[in-house]
Each structure stands twice: as structure tokens, then as C-alpha cells.
Design a protein around this motif. Structure first.
Motif, PDB file in Angstrom:
ATOM      1  N   VAL A  50       7.733 -22.512  21.783  1.00 56.77           N
ATOM      2  CA  VAL A  50       8.077 -23.374  20.662  1.00 56.77           C
ATOM      3  C   VAL A  50       8.986 -24.504  21.120  1.00 56.77           C
ATOM      4  O   VAL A  50       9.655 -24.417  22.153  1.00 56.77           O
ATOM      5  CB  VAL A  50       8.776 -22.560  19.558  1.00 56.77           C
ATOM      6  CG1 VAL A  50       7.864 -21.467  19.069  1.00 56.77           C
ATOM      7  CG2 VAL A  50      10.078 -22.000  20.060  1.00 56.77           C
ATOM      8  N   ASP A  51       9.009 -25.519  20.315  1.00 58.45           N
ATOM      9  CA  ASP A  51       9.863 -26.670  20.562  1.00 58.45           C
ATOM     10  C   ASP A  51      11.321 -26.287  20.280  1.00 58.45           C
ATOM     11  O   ASP A  51      11.660 -25.918  19.152  1.00 58.45           O
ATOM     12  CB  ASP A  51       9.411 -27.793  19.608  1.00 58.45           C
ATOM     13  CG  ASP A  51      10.322 -29.006  19.721  1.00 58.45           C
ATOM     14  OD1 ASP A  51      11.147 -29.041  20.657  1.00 58.45           O
ATOM     15  OD2 ASP A  51      10.189 -29.900  18.872  1.00 58.45           O
ATOM     16  N   ALA A  54      13.046 -28.064  17.333  1.00 56.64           N
ATOM     17  CA  ALA A  54      12.639 -27.577  16.011  1.00 56.64           C
ATOM     18  C   ALA A  54      13.307 -26.253  15.703  1.00 56.64           C
ATOM     19  O   ALA A  54      13.740 -26.010  14.575  1.00 56.64           O
ATOM     20  CB  ALA A  54      11.116 -27.436  15.955  1.00 56.64           C
ATOM     21  N   GLU A  55      13.401 -25.426  16.725  1.00 57.32           N
ATOM     22  CA  GLU A  55      14.052 -24.135  16.513  1.00 57.32           C
ATOM     23  C   GLU A  55      15.521 -24.337  16.149  1.00 57.32           C
ATOM     24  O   GLU A  55      16.043 -23.666  15.260  1.00 57.32           O
ATOM     25  CB  GLU A  55      13.928 -23.282  17.773  1.00 57.32           C
ATOM     26  CG  GLU A  55      14.663 -21.955  17.648  1.00 57.32           C
ATOM     27  CD  GLU A  55      14.562 -21.111  18.903  1.00 57.32           C
ATOM     28  OE1 GLU A  55      13.569 -21.274  19.631  1.00 57.32           O
ATOM     29  OE2 GLU A  55      15.480 -20.309  19.147  1.00 57.32           O
ATOM     30  N   ARG A  57      16.854 -26.808  14.628  1.00 60.16           N
ATOM     31  CA  ARG A  57      16.970 -27.275  13.240  1.00 60.16           C
ATOM     32  C   ARG A  57      16.787 -26.125  12.257  1.00 60.16           C
ATOM     33  O   ARG A  57      17.506 -26.021  11.265  1.00 60.16           O
ATOM     34  CB  ARG A  57      15.912 -28.350  12.961  1.00 60.16           C
ATOM     35  CG  ARG A  57      16.290 -29.721  13.469  1.00 60.16           C
ATOM     36  CD  ARG A  57      15.438 -30.783  12.797  1.00 60.16           C
ATOM     37  NE  ARG A  57      13.997 -30.553  12.961  1.00 60.16           N
ATOM     38  CZ  ARG A  57      13.290 -31.039  13.970  1.00 60.16           C
ATOM     39  NH1 ARG A  57      13.867 -31.763  14.913  1.00 60.16           N
ATOM     40  NH2 ARG A  57      11.996 -30.808  14.049  1.00 60.16           N
ATOM     41  N   ALA A  58      15.815 -25.282  12.555  1.00 60.42           N
ATOM     42  CA  ALA A  58      15.569 -24.149  11.655  1.00 60.42           C
ATOM     43  C   ALA A  58      16.785 -23.234  11.602  1.00 60.42           C
ATOM     44  O   ALA A  58      17.205 -22.782  10.542  1.00 60.42           O
ATOM     45  CB  ALA A  58      14.335 -23.380  12.102  1.00 60.42           C
ATOM     46  N   VAL A  59      17.364 -22.980  12.774  1.00 60.84           N
ATOM     47  CA  VAL A  59      18.525 -22.091  12.815  1.00 60.84           C
ATOM     48  C   VAL A  59      19.709 -22.739  12.097  1.00 60.84           C
ATOM     49  O   VAL A  59      20.484 -22.062  11.410  1.00 60.84           O
ATOM     50  CB  VAL A  59      18.870 -21.735  14.275  1.00 60.84           C
ATOM     51  CG1 VAL A  59      20.178 -20.973  14.342  1.00 60.84           C
ATOM     52  CG2 VAL A  59      17.746 -20.913  14.881  1.00 60.84           C
ATOM     53  N   ALA A  61      19.486 -24.722   9.588  1.00 63.51           N
ATOM     54  CA  ALA A  61      19.216 -24.554   8.151  1.00 63.51           C
ATOM     55  C   ALA A  61      19.562 -23.139   7.717  1.00 63.51           C
ATOM     56  O   ALA A  61      20.122 -22.926   6.641  1.00 63.51           O
ATOM     57  CB  ALA A  61      17.752 -24.853   7.856  1.00 63.51           C
TER      58      ALA A  61
END
Lengths: 264, 211
Positions: A50-51, A54-55, A57-59, A61
Motif C-alpha cells: 500500500v501507499d 495514504a496509510e 492519512r488514514a491513521v 483520521a
């Protein structure tokens, strides 16, 4: 089965993997190895995970949500994926149906409860009178909406429901206009009026009797002159106004009783 | 039946995923990251089939919502896949509605296809990327219901009832759509090389080359 499984999964993921020689079992079905390969391809299994951005950002959030205390939010139906309910997709249909049926049942009960006293009261009012009273069943609900006030108002002459009494006076006025015009009197409203009066001939008298008592509450200043004998300015004015308003175009027979009542 | 090994392989990870999700729901950040790494590839593949090159953005949006609503979720690892797929699907449909772009718009697809093979260098990866391109192209050429059923089952790794729930359809209809979609894919993929029996021919040949 298990042997076939291992033959499908591995070669599909890494086709160059030595385990892939087990692909001799591939002819088992056209979808098997292919399905796995499509899955692996679209998931990007070969393109290195995975990118990380992006990970991140998700974390982030996740952290924000956690720190703002939203983790204990209520679970909605669409958030409940517990395996205990495999037919989750069908549940709403069944639930909707149950609710619908329950509402039908309750509505029917309420309707029946409403209908029972209405019929009784009607028999009290017009019991044994001549006019045909065979309305379609659908008209029972509107019927006892006005049958109730009728019943209370007729014996006591108490103006407890001015609104309904007003309706009845309007019916009286209109009745005079439609009388003698073919089948207009077959309409439910007229049949009700006739039945409440106790016969077609009694309607005029009935209407006259109803016109006066309801005139009282609409003129509070006249309150001391209790009873129909009062005949104060307010009361008679009102009755006259009623007659003139409703009786326009009707025969003299129509206006007579009301006028007489008003003068009394 | 034709489910193949893929969903089962995915399901093998569902135990770990369920545990990670449970810890994440208790506030464990690392567990959330682990769950993300387990779910994201499938989610991204599904979105790629739906929205093409915008899949990364849509997935980002979806994860914001997933992170926000994680406390509401109830279920195990497989359930988490279904739940996240539902959220991603809603985001994707929103995206498509916003953009007024057909899910299989040719321009996006072309772009996407051209971008993909770039980072691969080795022989094996090149083969992999060709098949990625092929798969993407073919899946997106399917009718929408078939494409989604195939993607959710094969890429996300959901079982039949879960796919049905995500799509809001009856399991029978979804099963049929997935079957037809896969059959069509197989036939088309075999098109250039073999007339039919595509996969059975295709598989060994690829194997031989890559060895």
C-alpha cells in the motif's frame, strides 16, 4: 477439494512460484485460476503493497476520531456485520413487512373500535324511521364523525361542538336547495341528515331546532338571555343572517322554519 | 462452486483482521494500521474497477469515513471487509455522480492502463502488470452489476451473502452476475491466445514462461 484449493490459490498469486506446478489441477474449472489471477492483479499484489502516505492519512483520521471520542457511537443496522445474521440483506424486507402488517392490524382494530358506538348511536337516533339507511360500508367512518355530535346535541341541545353544529346548519341550508332534485338526496350526507331528523318530513323542523341553540355561544354578550326565548338582538341577527346566507334561491318553504325559530 | 481459492485465501487472514479491528476499536493505532494494510489492496482493486484512476482518492475518502465510524462497526474480519467495501462503494458512487463520468469511461481507462506498467522492472513483474492491465480492462468492460459482483468476490474476497449485502441485491442475483462476469472474462482473456478454454490454456503457458 483441499488439494484443488491449494492448486488454485498458489499459482494464481505467484505464477512463477515453484508451487505453481501443481497447476495440473487447473482444468478443474474455467474460473478458478483465472479468478484468483484477476483478484491478484486488481489488488496489485505484485506492485509492492500500500501507499504509505495514504496509510498515514488514514491513521491520522483514526487518531482524530479516537481522540474526539466518537468511537462509542451507536451501531446502525448497516454497521452490524456479525456473522450471526447471514440473511442480513433480507431482514429489512421482513421487518418492513412486519411493521406494515402490524400497522394494518392496529389500524383495523382502531377502526372497528370507532365504528361500534357509531352504529349504536345511529340506531338510537333514527331507529325505526322510514328512510332507507343502507350506506356502503366505507361510509361508516364519516358517518359517525357527525353522528356523535348529533346524539349529544339533539337531546340536550347543548352547543358543545359549535364546529359540527355549524356543519349541520350548512347541511340544513343545502338540503333545502337540493330537495326535490332527483337523486341528490340519496347522497350519504343527506341520508344522514334525514336519518338524524327522523324522517324526510321532519328535516325542516330538525334544522330549525338546530339553528337556534348554536347561535348562543357565538354571541357571548347575549349569554344572560338563556334559552331560545331570549331572542336578543345578537341571537336573532345571527339566525337571520344564517337564513339569508343559506337560503338564497331556495323556496319560501325552506326559509320559513328557520325564520320562525329566529323570531321566537 | 466456481468460487475458486481466492476468497478462501483471503479468509485465511480474516482471523488476524478481526483481531486487529477489535484492538483498533479499543483505540490501538498500530492495529488500525495493520487492518488498513490488510484491507486496502482489495478495496483499492475494487475501486479501481469502479472509478479507474481516481481509485486512490476515493479510497482515501472512504478511509476517512471508516476511521470515523469504526466505533459503530460490529463484526469479525470478514464482516469488516464487507463493511469497508460498502463504505467505499458509496464513496465511489458519490464520486461518479459528482463527476458525471460513466464507470467505464474509455479515457480514464486508457490513462489508467498506461500508468500501471511503469514501476515494474523484472520479467515476472512485467507479466504481472500485463495481466493487471488486461484484468482491469476486461472487468471494466463488463456490465456494471457483473463487474461489481466479480470485483467484490474476487478482489475484496467477500462471500456470496456479503457481496449481496454490499450491493443491496438478492444473493441469487449476485451469484448469477458473478458467474456470468467471470465466464465472460475468461472467454475474453482467452480471445487473443486461445479460442476457448481460455484459462486452462493461459495458466500453464504463463507458468512456463515465468519459470
Amino acid at each position: 477439494m483441499g488439494e484443488r484449493l491449494s492448486g488454485e490459490g498458489l499459482p494464481a498469486r505467484r505464477r512463477g512460484h515453484p508451487g505453481g506446478t501443481a497447476l495440473g489441477s487447473a482444468p478443474a474449472g474455467p474460473d478458478t485460476g483465472f479468478e484468483a489471477r484477476v483478484g491478484a492483479a486488481l489488488r496489485g499484489d505484485g506492485s509492492g503493497g500500500v501507499d504509505p502516505e495514504a496509510e498515514r492519512r488514514a491513521v491520522a483520521a483514526f487518531r482524530t476520531a479516537r481522540d474526539s471520542g466518537q468511537r462509542r457511537a451507536r451501531t446502525r443496522r448497516r454497521d452490524d456485520w456479525r456473522p450471526g445474521r447471514p440473511r442480513g440483506a433480507r431482514l429489512p424486507v421482513r421487518t418492513t413487512l412486519s411493521v406494515f402488517l402490524a400497522s394494518l392490524t392496529l389500524g383495523g382494530v382502531a377502526f372497528a373500535t370507532m365504528g361500534a358506538p357509531g352504529f349504536d348511536g345511529h340506531d338510537d337516533d333514527g331507529g325505526g324511521t322510514g328512510p332507507p339507511r343502507t350506506p356502503p360500508p366505507a361510509s361508516t367512518a364519516p358517518r359517525q364523525q357527525s353522528a356523535g355530535p348529533d346524539r349529544t346535541a339533539a337531546p340536550s341541545a347543548g352547543p358543545h361542538h359549535p364546529g359540527t353544529a355549524e356543519d349541520m346548519r350548512a347541511h340544513c341550508r343545502a338540503y333545502e336547495q337540493v330537495r326535490g332534485r332527483g337523486r341528490a338526496l340519496d347522497a350519504t350526507a343527506w341520508r344522514r341528515l334525514v336519518a338524524a331528523a327522523g324522517g324526510e318530513d321532519a328535516v325542516a323542523e330538525y334544522c330549525a331546532a338546530r339553528a337556534t341553540p348554536s347561535a348562543q355561544p357565538s354571541h357571548p354578550g347575549n349569554g344572560t338571555a338563556g334559552g331560545t326565548a331570549g331572542g336578543g338582538g345578537g341571537g336573532s341577527d345571527h339566525a337571520t343572517a344564517d337564513t339569508s346566507r343559506g337560503g338564497g334561491g331556495s323556496g319560501p318553504k325552506a326559509a320559513d322554519p328557520e325564520r320562525a325559530e329566529g323570531k321566537k | 462452486m466456481g468460487q475458486g481459492g481466492e476468497p478462501r485465501r483471503v479468509r485465511a487472514y480474516d482471523g488476524d483482521l478481526g483481531a486487529a479491528v477489535a484492538r483498533a476499536q479499543d483505540g490501538d493505532e498500530a492495529a488500525f494500521a495493520a487492518a488498513y494494510r490488510m484491507v486496502q489492496p482489495g478495496l483499492l482493486g475494487y475501486l479501481r474497477g469502479l472509478v479507474g484512476e481516481d481509485a486512490e482518492d476515493v479510497a482515501s475518502d472512504a478511509w476517512l469515513e471508516i476511521a470515523r465510524d469504526l466505533g459503530r462497526f460490529k463484526g469479525d474480519g470478514a464482516g469488516f471487509r464487507g463493511w469497508t467495501a460498502t463504505i467505499a462503494r458509496h464513496r465511489a458512487l458519490d464520486h461518479l455522480r459528482r463527476q458525471r463520468v460513466r464507470p467505464r469511461a474509455a479515457a480514464t481507462l486508457e490513462q489508467d492502463v498506461l500508468d500501471l506498467p511503469g514501476p515494474h522492472s523484472t520479467h515476472e513483474q512485467a507479466l504481472e502488470s500485463i495481466s493487471t492491465r488486461q484484468a482491469l480492462e476486461l472487468v471494466r468492460a463488463l456490465p456494471r452489476d457483473q463487474a461489481e459482483a466479480v470485483l467484490l468476490r474476487v478482489v475484496v474476497g467477500l462471500d456470496g451473502p456479503s457481496v449481496a449485502r454490499v450491493l443491496g441485491k438478492r444473493p441469487g442475483a449476485v451469484r448469477t452476475a458473478a458467474y456470468r462476469g467471470l465466464k465472460r472474462l475468461a472467454r475474453q482473456l482467452g480471445g487473443p491466445g486461445a479460442a476457448d478454454g481460455a484459462v486452462t490454456d493461459d495458466g500453464p503457458r504463463t507458468l512456463g514462461e515465468s519459470k
